[in-house]
Write a protein that holds these residues in place. Structure first.
Motif, PDB file in Angstrom:
ATOM      1  N   LEU A  60       0.797  -1.230   0.000  1.00  0.00           N
ATOM      2  CA  LEU A  60       0.000   0.000   0.000  1.00  0.00           C
ATOM      3  C   LEU A  60       0.831   1.283   0.000  1.00  0.00           C
ATOM      4  CD1 LEU A  60      -2.687  -1.216   2.551  1.00  0.00           C
ATOM      5  CD2 LEU A  60      -2.936  -1.102   0.066  1.00  0.00           C
ATOM      6  N   PHE A  61       2.078   1.219  -0.490  1.00  0.00           N
ATOM      7  CA  PHE A  61       2.924   2.409  -0.525  1.00  0.00           C
ATOM      8  C   PHE A  61       2.252   3.550  -1.279  1.00  0.00           C
ATOM      9  CE2 PHE A  61       6.125   5.005  -2.710  1.00  0.00           C
ATOM     10  CZ  PHE A  61       6.800   5.519  -1.610  1.00  0.00           C
ATOM     11  N   ARG A  62       1.772   3.285  -2.497  1.00  0.00           N
ATOM     12  CA  ARG A  62       1.142   4.332  -3.294  1.00  0.00           C
ATOM     13  C   ARG A  62      -0.121   4.850  -2.621  1.00  0.00           C
ATOM     14  NH1 ARG A  62       3.561   0.804  -6.360  1.00  0.00           N
ATOM     15  NH2 ARG A  62       4.996   1.498  -7.949  1.00  0.00           N
ATOM     16  N   ALA A  63      -0.890   3.966  -2.028  1.00  0.00           N
ATOM     17  CA  ALA A  63      -2.104   4.388  -1.330  1.00  0.00           C
ATOM     18  C   ALA A  63      -1.759   5.276  -0.133  1.00  0.00           C
ATOM     19  CB  ALA A  63      -2.911   3.171  -0.882  1.00  0.00           C
ATOM     20  N   ARG A  64      -0.678   4.964   0.573  1.00  0.00           N
ATOM     21  CA  ARG A  64      -0.250   5.800   1.705  1.00  0.00           C
ATOM     22  C   ARG A  64       0.133   7.198   1.244  1.00  0.00           C
ATOM     23  NH1 ARG A  64       3.936   2.025   4.935  1.00  0.00           N
ATOM     24  NH2 ARG A  64       2.639   0.187   4.803  1.00  0.00           N
ATOM     25  N   VAL A  65       0.919   7.252   0.169  1.00  0.00           N
ATOM     26  CA  VAL A  65       1.336   8.555  -0.357  1.00  0.00           C
ATOM     27  C   VAL A  65       0.112   9.351  -0.809  1.00  0.00           C
ATOM     28  CG1 VAL A  65       2.624   9.719  -2.190  1.00  0.00           C
ATOM     29  CG2 VAL A  65       3.648   7.776  -0.986  1.00  0.00           C
ATOM     30  N   ALA A  66      -0.782   8.698  -1.537  1.00  0.00           N
ATOM     31  CA  ALA A  66      -1.989   9.378  -2.007  1.00  0.00           C
ATOM     32  C   ALA A  66      -2.826   9.883  -0.832  1.00  0.00           C
ATOM     33  CB  ALA A  66      -2.819   8.451  -2.892  1.00  0.00           C
ATOM     34  N   ALA A  67      -3.010   9.049   0.178  1.00  0.00           N
ATOM     35  CA  ALA A  67      -3.806   9.446   1.341  1.00  0.00           C
ATOM     36  C   ALA A  67      -3.192  10.640   2.061  1.00  0.00           C
ATOM     37  CB  ALA A  67      -3.947   8.269   2.312  1.00  0.00           C
ATOM     38  N   MET A  68      -1.890  10.682   2.134  1.00  0.00           N
ATOM     39  CA  MET A  68      -1.215  11.763   2.839  1.00  0.00           C
ATOM     40  C   MET A  68      -1.263  13.080   2.063  1.00  0.00           C
ATOM     41  SD  MET A  68       2.080   9.648   4.232  1.00  0.00           S
ATOM     42  CE  MET A  68       2.551  10.468   5.740  1.00  0.00           C
ATOM     43  N   CYS A  69      -1.451  13.004   0.751  1.00  0.00           N
ATOM     44  CA  CYS A  69      -1.312  14.205  -0.083  1.00  0.00           C
ATOM     45  C   CYS A  69      -2.605  14.729  -0.701  1.00  0.00           C
ATOM     46  CB  CYS A  69      -0.301  13.947  -1.188  1.00  0.00           C
ATOM     47  SG  CYS A  69       1.373  13.677  -0.560  1.00  0.00           S
ATOM     48  N   MET A  70      -3.654  13.917  -0.816  1.00  0.00           N
ATOM     49  CA  MET A  70      -4.895  14.416  -1.404  1.00  0.00           C
ATOM     50  C   MET A  70      -5.634  15.288  -0.399  1.00  0.00           C
ATOM     51  SD  MET A  70      -6.496  11.410  -3.820  1.00  0.00           S
ATOM     52  CE  MET A  70      -6.547  10.132  -2.573  1.00  0.00           C
ATOM     53  N   ILE A  71      -6.050  16.471  -0.859  1.00  0.00           N
ATOM     54  CA  ILE A  71      -6.706  17.428   0.030  1.00  0.00           C
ATOM     55  C   ILE A  71      -7.983  17.967  -0.600  1.00  0.00           C
ATOM     56  CG2 ILE A  71      -4.571  18.124   1.195  1.00  0.00           C
ATOM     57  CD1 ILE A  71      -4.548  20.626  -0.661  1.00  0.00           C
ATOM     58  N   ASP A  72      -8.824  18.557   0.259  1.00  0.00           N
ATOM     59  CA  ASP A  72     -10.032  19.208  -0.239  1.00  0.00           C
ATOM     60  C   ASP A  72      -9.747  20.687  -0.511  1.00  0.00           C
ATOM     61  OD1 ASP A  72     -10.119  20.562   2.232  1.00  0.00           O
ATOM     62  OD2 ASP A  72     -11.701  19.295   3.042  1.00  0.00           O
ATOM     63  N   GLU A  73     -10.776  21.438  -0.836  1.00  0.00           N
ATOM     64  CA  GLU A  73     -10.613  22.855  -1.163  1.00  0.00           C
ATOM     65  C   GLU A  73     -10.086  23.682  -0.003  1.00  0.00           C
ATOM     66  OE1 GLU A  73     -14.318  24.153  -2.786  1.00  0.00           O
ATOM     67  OE2 GLU A  73     -14.013  23.057  -4.663  1.00  0.00           O
ATOM     68  N   ASP A  74     -10.288  23.195   1.224  1.00  0.00           N
ATOM     69  CA  ASP A  74      -9.820  23.914   2.411  1.00  0.00           C
ATOM     70  C   ASP A  74      -8.420  23.479   2.838  1.00  0.00           C
ATOM     71  OD1 ASP A  74     -12.215  25.390   2.662  1.00  0.00           O
ATOM     72  OD2 ASP A  74     -13.177  23.676   3.660  1.00  0.00           O
ATOM     73  N   GLY A  75      -7.809  22.559   2.081  1.00  0.00           N
ATOM     74  CA  GLY A  75      -6.471  22.100   2.411  1.00  0.00           C
ATOM     75  C   GLY A  75      -6.441  20.957   3.404  1.00  0.00           C
TER      76      GLY A  75
END
Length: 119
Positions: A60-75
């Motif tokens: 789940l390396f890619r999933a971890r990176v994605a989870a840590m970096c995807m944000i909403d409009e408020d950051g």
């Protein structure tokens, strides 16, 4: 180039965002780079007791990176650490696209990722 003060460093807006098109999900996601603390936490989470990368911890390396970096409009993060399994069940192509963009935005070179993942 002038020397920076502590206040200038602390107030610098250095977490620039980027929008990434993810056609598999039907739209665009916004990402931001990892913070120094997050990158250290990510790297240490991959280490085994011998101080080397543990292949069993690469899941789940890619999933971890994605989870840590995807944000909403408020950051704010869209997914917490507990949501990594959910993301891991999504399209590998979509996760790769998001994670690769996040790695680049975070200053993680291909060599850094290869060192971490052995890929």
């Amino acid at each position: 180039m002038a020397l920076l003060t502590r206040q200038q460093i602390e107030s610098a807006d250095d977490l620039q965002t980027q929008d990434v098109d993810v056609p598999e999900w039907g739209g665009t996601v916004r990402i931001r780079p990892l913070t120094g603390r997050e990158r250290d936490r990510l790297e240490s989470s991959l280490m085994g007791t011998n101080g080397k990368v543990s292949t069993s911890k690469l899941a789940l390396f890619r999933a971890r990176v994605a989870a840590m970096c995807m944000i909403d409009e408020d950051g704010e993060r869209l997914f917490g650490d507990a949501d990594v399994e959910v993301l891991g069940a999504k399209s590998a192509a979509a996760l790769h696209r998001v994670a690769e963009a996040a790695q680049k935005l975070s200053g993680l070179s291909k060599e850094d990722v290869e060192d971490l993942t052995g890929e």
